[in-house]
Design a protein around this motif. Structure first.
Motif, PDB file in Angstrom:
ATOM      1  N   LEU A 250       0.759  -1.670   0.430  1.00  0.00           N
ATOM      2  CA  LEU A 250      -0.023  -0.219  -0.589  1.00  0.00           C
ATOM      3  C   LEU A 250       0.563   1.223  -0.128  1.00  0.00           C
ATOM      4  CD1 LEU A 250      -2.797  -0.767   2.395  1.00  0.00           C
ATOM      5  CD2 LEU A 250      -2.558  -0.405   0.281  1.00  0.00           C
ATOM      6  N   HIS A 251       2.065   1.372   0.661  1.00  0.00           N
ATOM      7  CA  HIS A 251       2.774   2.516   0.859  1.00  0.00           C
ATOM      8  C   HIS A 251       3.722   3.069  -0.394  1.00  0.00           C
ATOM      9  CE1 HIS A 251       6.311   5.023   1.922  1.00  0.00           C
ATOM     10  NE2 HIS A 251       6.004   5.259   2.716  1.00  0.00           N
ATOM     11  N   ARG A 252       3.942   1.930  -0.746  1.00  0.00           N
ATOM     12  CA  ARG A 252       4.666   1.570  -2.523  1.00  0.00           C
ATOM     13  C   ARG A 252       3.542   2.469  -3.794  1.00  0.00           C
ATOM     14  NH1 ARG A 252       6.408  -3.334  -1.364  1.00  0.00           N
ATOM     15  NH2 ARG A 252       5.320  -4.460  -2.506  1.00  0.00           N
ATOM     16  N   ALA A 253       2.047   1.979  -3.443  1.00  0.00           N
ATOM     17  CA  ALA A 253       1.379   2.402  -4.811  1.00  0.00           C
ATOM     18  C   ALA A 253       0.882   4.029  -4.218  1.00  0.00           C
ATOM     19  CB  ALA A 253       0.133   1.255  -4.000  1.00  0.00           C
ATOM     20  N   VAL A 254       1.107   4.609  -3.031  1.00  0.00           N
ATOM     21  CA  VAL A 254       0.508   5.864  -2.853  1.00  0.00           C
ATOM     22  C   VAL A 254       1.590   6.519  -2.642  1.00  0.00           C
ATOM     23  CG1 VAL A 254      -1.330   5.144  -1.738  1.00  0.00           C
ATOM     24  CG2 VAL A 254       0.432   5.582  -0.529  1.00  0.00           C
ATOM     25  N   THR A 255       2.990   6.288  -3.037  1.00  0.00           N
ATOM     26  CA  THR A 255       4.532   7.114  -2.715  1.00  0.00           C
ATOM     27  C   THR A 255       4.951   6.845  -3.526  1.00  0.00           C
ATOM     28  OG1 THR A 255       5.478   5.349  -1.694  1.00  0.00           O
ATOM     29  CG2 THR A 255       4.505   7.759  -0.599  1.00  0.00           C
ATOM     30  N   GLU A 256       5.544   5.794  -4.555  1.00  0.00           N
ATOM     31  CA  GLU A 256       6.519   5.505  -5.438  1.00  0.00           C
ATOM     32  C   GLU A 256       5.741   6.115  -6.935  1.00  0.00           C
ATOM     33  OE1 GLU A 256       6.875   1.677  -6.632  1.00  0.00           O
ATOM     34  OE2 GLU A 256       8.087   1.166  -5.411  1.00  0.00           O
ATOM     35  N   ASP A 257       4.991   6.365  -7.166  1.00  0.00           N
ATOM     36  CA  ASP A 257       4.761   6.744  -8.954  1.00  0.00           C
ATOM     37  C   ASP A 257       3.978   8.731  -8.157  1.00  0.00           C
ATOM     38  OD1 ASP A 257       5.511   4.933 -10.486  1.00  0.00           O
ATOM     39  OD2 ASP A 257       3.339   3.770 -10.042  1.00  0.00           O
ATOM     40  N   PRO A 258       4.644   9.230  -9.311  1.00  0.00           N
ATOM     41  CA  PRO A 258       3.990  10.621  -9.074  1.00  0.00           C
ATOM     42  C   PRO A 258       2.860  11.317  -8.654  1.00  0.00           C
ATOM     43  CG  PRO A 258       4.891  10.843 -10.871  1.00  0.00           C
ATOM     44  CD  PRO A 258       5.553   9.386 -10.525  1.00  0.00           C
ATOM     45  N   TYR A 259       2.115  12.011  -8.561  1.00  0.00           N
ATOM     46  CA  TYR A 259       0.808  12.241  -8.939  1.00  0.00           C
ATOM     47  C   TYR A 259       0.513  13.640  -9.576  1.00  0.00           C
ATOM     48  CZ  TYR A 259      -0.725   9.856  -4.273  1.00  0.00           C
ATOM     49  OH  TYR A 259      -1.226   9.153  -3.615  1.00  0.00           O
ATOM     50  N   THR A 260      -0.031  13.345 -11.155  1.00  0.00           N
ATOM     51  CA  THR A 260       0.431  13.959 -12.214  1.00  0.00           C
ATOM     52  C   THR A 260      -1.277  15.146 -12.223  1.00  0.00           C
ATOM     53  OG1 THR A 260       1.452  12.898 -13.203  1.00  0.00           O
ATOM     54  CG2 THR A 260       0.310  14.466 -14.075  1.00  0.00           C
ATOM     55  N   LEU A 261      -1.273  16.121 -12.127  1.00  0.00           N
ATOM     56  CA  LEU A 261      -2.145  17.422 -11.466  1.00  0.00           C
ATOM     57  C   LEU A 261      -2.137  18.269 -12.924  1.00  0.00           C
ATOM     58  CD1 LEU A 261      -2.347  17.631  -8.125  1.00  0.00           C
ATOM     59  CD2 LEU A 261      -3.394  15.867  -9.442  1.00  0.00           C
ATOM     60  N   ALA A 262      -3.348  19.153 -13.014  1.00  0.00           N
ATOM     61  CA  ALA A 262      -2.442  20.319 -14.088  1.00  0.00           C
ATOM     62  C   ALA A 262      -0.980  20.884 -13.885  1.00  0.00           C
ATOM     63  CB  ALA A 262      -3.933  20.984 -13.774  1.00  0.00           C
ATOM     64  N   THR A 263      -0.923  21.392 -12.842  1.00  0.00           N
ATOM     65  CA  THR A 263       0.601  22.336 -12.430  1.00  0.00           C
ATOM     66  C   THR A 263       1.519  21.118 -12.911  1.00  0.00           C
ATOM     67  OG1 THR A 263      -0.086  21.917 -10.492  1.00  0.00           O
ATOM     68  CG2 THR A 263      -1.059  23.781 -10.764  1.00  0.00           C
ATOM     69  N   GLY A 264       1.563  20.184 -12.925  1.00  0.00           N
ATOM     70  CA  GLY A 264       2.645  19.618 -12.499  1.00  0.00           C
ATOM     71  C   GLY A 264       2.732  17.962 -12.532  1.00  0.00           C
ATOM     72  N   SER A 265       3.509  17.604 -11.940  1.00  0.00           N
ATOM     73  CA  SER A 265       3.708  15.879 -11.195  1.00  0.00           C
ATOM     74  C   SER A 265       4.403  16.777  -9.712  1.00  0.00           C
ATOM     75  CB  SER A 265       4.603  14.936 -12.337  1.00  0.00           C
ATOM     76  OG  SER A 265       3.802  14.273 -13.131  1.00  0.00           O
ATOM     77  N   PHE A 266       3.537  16.062  -8.974  1.00  0.00           N
ATOM     78  CA  PHE A 266       4.483  15.555  -7.239  1.00  0.00           C
ATOM     79  C   PHE A 266       4.438  14.107  -7.227  1.00  0.00           C
ATOM     80  CE2 PHE A 266       1.316  19.211  -8.413  1.00  0.00           C
ATOM     81  CZ  PHE A 266       2.182  20.457  -8.605  1.00  0.00           C
ATOM     82  N   HIS A 267       5.750  14.017  -6.098  1.00  0.00           N
ATOM     83  CA  HIS A 267       5.649  12.883  -5.372  1.00  0.00           C
ATOM     84  C   HIS A 267       5.270  13.412  -3.960  1.00  0.00           C
ATOM     85  CE1 HIS A 267       8.145  11.179  -8.028  1.00  0.00           C
ATOM     86  NE2 HIS A 267       8.191  10.564  -8.239  1.00  0.00           N
TER      87      HIS A 267
END
Length: 744
Positions: free
Chosen positions: A295-312
């Protein structure tokens, strides 16, 4: 047995219809009562099975013959009240069987049986197709039309057609509106229950929904499971930086990622804010660690892509295994607290050391999570050189302006310390003092001599600020600006103390001999247009290379009797800096602080004005008077003696003056002190005071400036209160060069 019906007996048929309608409504109300007590299965059995069986019993042994149209009403009600296809189809078959029994007992006629059964089948098929598609008025027309149409069709082969029609229409008139109202009420009730049990933003369960979910678990599943408490690291900072709309998108994406890793019988709960708990029943203790890691890897490994860019995203997790109860939740919460204390973005289990998901060789940027990503996005178009380092001083983010100013690319700067730009002429104790200041949680400002890869040397005015989350420093961000000239009066600054050992002096000259002064400028910004309307000149005194607090220096000058002389020296530093940079911009006002002792010394004040107006036109010069220094000054006389001078009252809200003096004096500008500005977001009373003070100042013909503005929320409130202008770190730190345009 057949009855002979006369038209004059229709009142009896109406009464029969009323009795049957009461029977139907009574059954439906009992079903509704069971539904509200969460006896959902019992409610459906009563409506789908109990009602047709009861109609058969009444028809067989009761005093009333049940018309065929009543079964139609029951069938339509079933499809309107029970919104589940399997129960609708099953209930329709039972009602069809009840019709068959009814027809066989009352007529025995094959034609009537065939017609009634065909009508029932056609009605079921029609309802199956149309029920999901019709709402509102169309559904009402369907219900009324079905009952009336079926009753008329039944008259074709039924010698009791008139009595059936009267009874059916009576029942329809009394029950169809009830059916529609009950169906709408049930839908709203189920919708309200869903909203109470599910978070509107993420679709996860609420605390109330968790109680319902737990009540539906078997004793075996509740006996052993895992509870995982999650907290999104530094999420308040993310909301403050990017806004709640993007923050909501992050929460939704986080919840979606969690759900994809869980089984259908597991639960995700959002107790509030950026906290989530995951409940997984029927899990053995040896299975839990792998599940939590996944679960921790699922929510932290890949960046979150939003309109302003990608965030870890960094996520702290605490978990515990045991009975699914409040006690296990408390243990998981305690472990979550330990995870946050151990540096965040890690996992802590009961009686276990914190497990950090970050590999030893990972880049420093990963340790700052989305902070480095946010810095790059925020600084991308910023013309001021900016840098972000981790706690070890390694560079994790710079903007293009920093690369251009230093002459080095990102590949050359990454994971290096800012000292890579040094000219190599700074003593080691300077950097020792610099780091000590930052480790004390204080901002460091000063001049450092640097060298580019091509060998050119240059002076930079640098500001370094600790980044603190709670009580923990997680990194440092800094800005850098090239000084226009290399000057002996711009010494290397080694520290930023708030006090110093003032020398024993007998004269003002003795006192000033130990000090040097540099001028910096902070822009004053129009709050509506965000254009720069002026600059406040600020003094940075230094004592043997140490940057001092101006308040401390002026306090010591007061004791030494040197405050007027100090005021003059500060003014000279401002004039010297302006002359070094070129002519003063025509569109900018210059705000200069003057102490009350200078105002009382008319000769000195006139001489200072002459020097200032030689470099800044009089109509662009604003003399600020601190509200803390109002003693023994005849303000009305001062305004009369200097009618062409623009005055501003500084530090309003924290000084010693009264509002009556402002009424008599009527300065052109009133500056609200930072102490009030800091409270406007959280304190409604302060906002009211600010609004009243601003309206009052405008009534005097004065304009209002807010000092110490640092956040977007403060700016929005200041605009709402009709404050004219503002200055503070939100727009720019004080710099050696003035800024005439905002790049935000």
């Amino acid at each position: 047995m057949e009855r002979v019906i006369s038209l004059v007996t229709w009142p009896q048929f109406v009464i029969d219809g009323i009795l049957i309608a009461g029977l139907l409504v009574g059954i439906w109300e009992w079903g509704d009562l069971l539904l509200r007590h969460h006896r959902i299965t019992a409610s459906r059995i009563l409506v789908t099975i109990g009602l047709p069986v009861l109609l058969v019993i009444v028809n067989r042994w009761g005093p009333i013959t049940i018309p065929f149209g009543i079964y139609v009403v029951a069938l339509v009600a079933l499809w309107a009240v029970v919104p589940h296809p399997s129960w609708q189809v099953g209930g329709s078959l039972i009602i069809g069987g009840a019709v068959l029994v009814h027809v066989l007992e009352t007529t025995g006629g094959t034609l009537h049986i065939a017609i009634d059964l065909v009508v029932i089948i056609m009605l079921v098929l029609g309802l199956r197709w149309s029920a999901p598609r019709l709402t509102g008025l169309r559904r009402r027309m369907l219900l009324y039309g079905s009952v009336i149409g079926i009753a008329l069709i039944s008259m074709v082969a039924n010698h009791d057609a008139f009595s059936d029609l009267v009874i059916s229409l009576t029942v329809a008139g009394l029950t169809v509106s009830y059916i529609i109202g009950r169906a709408d009420r049930t839908h709203r009730w189920e919708h309200d229950i869903y909203r109470a049990e599910h978070d509107a933003l993420t679709g996860t369960l609420t605390r109330y929904g968790l109680e319902t979910w737990l009540s539906q678990l078997s004793a075996r599943d509740r006996a052993m499971g895992v509870v995982i408490a999650c907290d999104l690291d530094d999420f308040k900072w993310f909301n403050d930086t990017w806004g709640h709309e993007l923050g909501d998108q992050v929460l939704q994406a986080f919840a979606d990622r969690i759900r994809t890793e869980l089984r259908t019988q597991d639960a995700v709960v959002r107790p509030g804010g950026d906290e989530f708990t995951v409940w997984i029943p029927g899990i053995a203790p040896d299975q839990a660690p792998a599940i939590v890691e996944r679960l921790h890897r699922a929510v932290t490994e890949d960046p979150y892509t939003l309109a302003t860019g990608s965030f870890h995203l960094g996520v702290s997790i605490g978990w515990a295994v045991g009975e699914l109860s409040d006690d296990t939740v408390r243990v998981a919460d305690q472990n979550l607290l330990q995870a946050k204390r151990h540096g965040k973005n890690c996992i802590v289990a009961t009686c276990a050391a914190p497990q950090s998901p970050l590999a030893d060789g990972q880049a420093p940027a990963a340790h700052l999570g989305w902070l480095a990503d946010a810095a790059r996005a925020l600084w991308a178009q910023w013309s001021t050189a900016a840098v972000l380092t981790n706690t070890a001083g390694a560079i994790v983010a710079v903007n293009a302006a920093y690369e251009q100013l230093t002459g080095r690319t990102w590949n050359e700067l990454a994971e290096q310390k800012p000292g890579i730009n040094s000219a190599g002429e700074t003593p080691s104790h300077v950097y020792d003092a610099l780091w000590q200041t930052l480790q004390d949680g204080k901002t460091w400002q000063g001049h450092l001599k640097n060298r580019r890869p091509d060998g050119t040397s240059w002076w930079a005015y640098e500001t370094l600020v600790p980044i603190s989350i709670g009580s923990q420093v997680v990194g440092y961000w800094g800005t850098m600006q090239e000084c226009p000239i290399e000057s002996p009066e711009s010494p290397v600054t080694v520290t930023s103390p708030t006090s110093y050992d003032a020398p024993e002096t007998n004269t003002a000259d003795d006192f000033l001999r130990h000090l040097t002064f540099n001028a910096v400028f902070q822009p004053v910004v129009d709050l509506q247009s965000e254009s720069v309307i002026g600059q406040e000149a600020l003094i940075r005194p230094q004592y043997h290379g140490r940057l001092l607090s101006p308040l401390t220096v002026f306090a010591d000058a007061q004791k030494a009797g040197a405050v007027v002389q100090l005021d003059r020296v500060c003014l000279q530093a401002i004039i010297r800096t302006i002359n070094a940079q070129g002519p003063w911009p025509r569109t900018q006002k210059l705000f200069v602080n003057v102490v009350s002792a200078t105002l009382k010394d008319q000769l000195t004040f006139r001489r200072n004005l002459q020097h200032l107006t030689a470099v800044v036109p009089p109509n662009q010069l604003v003399i600020e008077v601190a509200e803390r220094h109002v003693d023994a000054v005849d303000w009305e006389a001062l305004a009369q003696q200097y009618p062409d001078v623009i005055f501003a009252q500084d530090d309003v809200g924290t000084g010693e003056s009264d509002l009556a003096r402002l009424v008599r004096w009527r300065p052109a500008w009133i500056k609200i002190d930072i102490a009030l500005v800091n409270r406007i977001v959280d304190d409604n009373g302060t906002r009211t005071l600010l609004r009243v003070l601003t309206d009052w100042a405008h009534g005097l013909g004065s304009k209002v400036i807010a000092e110490g503005v640092e956040t977007e929320s403060q700016v929005m409130i200041l605009r709402e209160c009709q404050v004219d202008a503002g200055q503070g770190y939100f727009w720019a730190h004080p710099m050696p060069q003035w800024i005439t345009q905002m790049t935000r």
